[in-house]
Structures are given as C-alpha cells and as structure tokens.
Design a protein around this motif. Structure first.
Motif: not given
Length: 110
Positions: A78, A90-91, A95, A104-109
């Motif tokens: 996390d 922001t995304d 990045r 690319d895995h922002a939603k997961e971690c």
C-alpha cells in the motif's frame, strides 16, 4: 495482530558528493534484506507531489521492485502519499513521481 514498524535513516553524503540511484538502491536493498523479509503487508508513506524533489518517488519504486511489485503474491503493498492539507494527487502527478509501473496499478495500491 502484532505489527512492527521499521525505519531507515541514512546520513551519507556531503556538499561535495552525490548519491546515485544505484547507491540509494544498494542502501535500501541491504536494509530490506536485513529487516524487511517475510512481510504480509508493506505500507510506504512518501510525501506527495509537492515534495517530488525528495526522490521519494524513486525510493518508493526501489522498495516496490524489491518486493517484486506488481505480483500476485505477498506482500501486499500500500502506498499512502502524505498529503497533509494538499489535494489528492492526480494520475499525472502519480505517474510523474512514482513512474509508470506503479501508476498503472494506482487503484490497487494508492
């Protein structure tokens, strides 16, 4: 559950020297090999994008690489940017600071 927190403080360098990414990777990897084995979960708390000059993004990438992120095995990683009173990152900021692999895995971690 019993949890343990471990921190690394590195006081190497001077006004005439510069740590390379490989120097930083070496110190962090050595520390994690000694203190970071057999973890079920890893929480990384870097500063947010307003402190991108801190190299926390690079350090977060190094820690994530050490634990073979993203993999389907443990530990679960996390990442909680310490926002304080700042707006969520922001995304694009995620990045820029943490690199494409983590973004690319922002939603997961994140």
């Amino acid at each position: 559950t019993d949890t343990q927190s471990t921190s690394l403080f590195c006081s190497i360098g001077s006004k005439d020297s510069c740590l390379t990414k490989e120097n930083v990777r070496s110190y962090i990897t050595s520390f994690l090999e000694e203190h970071g084995a057999d973890k079920e979960r890893v929480m990384i708390v870097p500063p947010d994008f307003t402190r991108s000059h801190s190299q926390a993004g690079m350090i977060t990438e190094i820690i994530s690489d050490h634990y073979n992120f993203p993999s389907c095995s443990e530990p679960k990683i996390d990442i909680l940017p310490a926002l304080g009173t700042h707006a969520p990152m922001t995304d694009t900021q995620i990045r820029a600071m943490f690199g494409s692999k983590l973004a690319d895995h922002a939603k997961e971690c994140f």
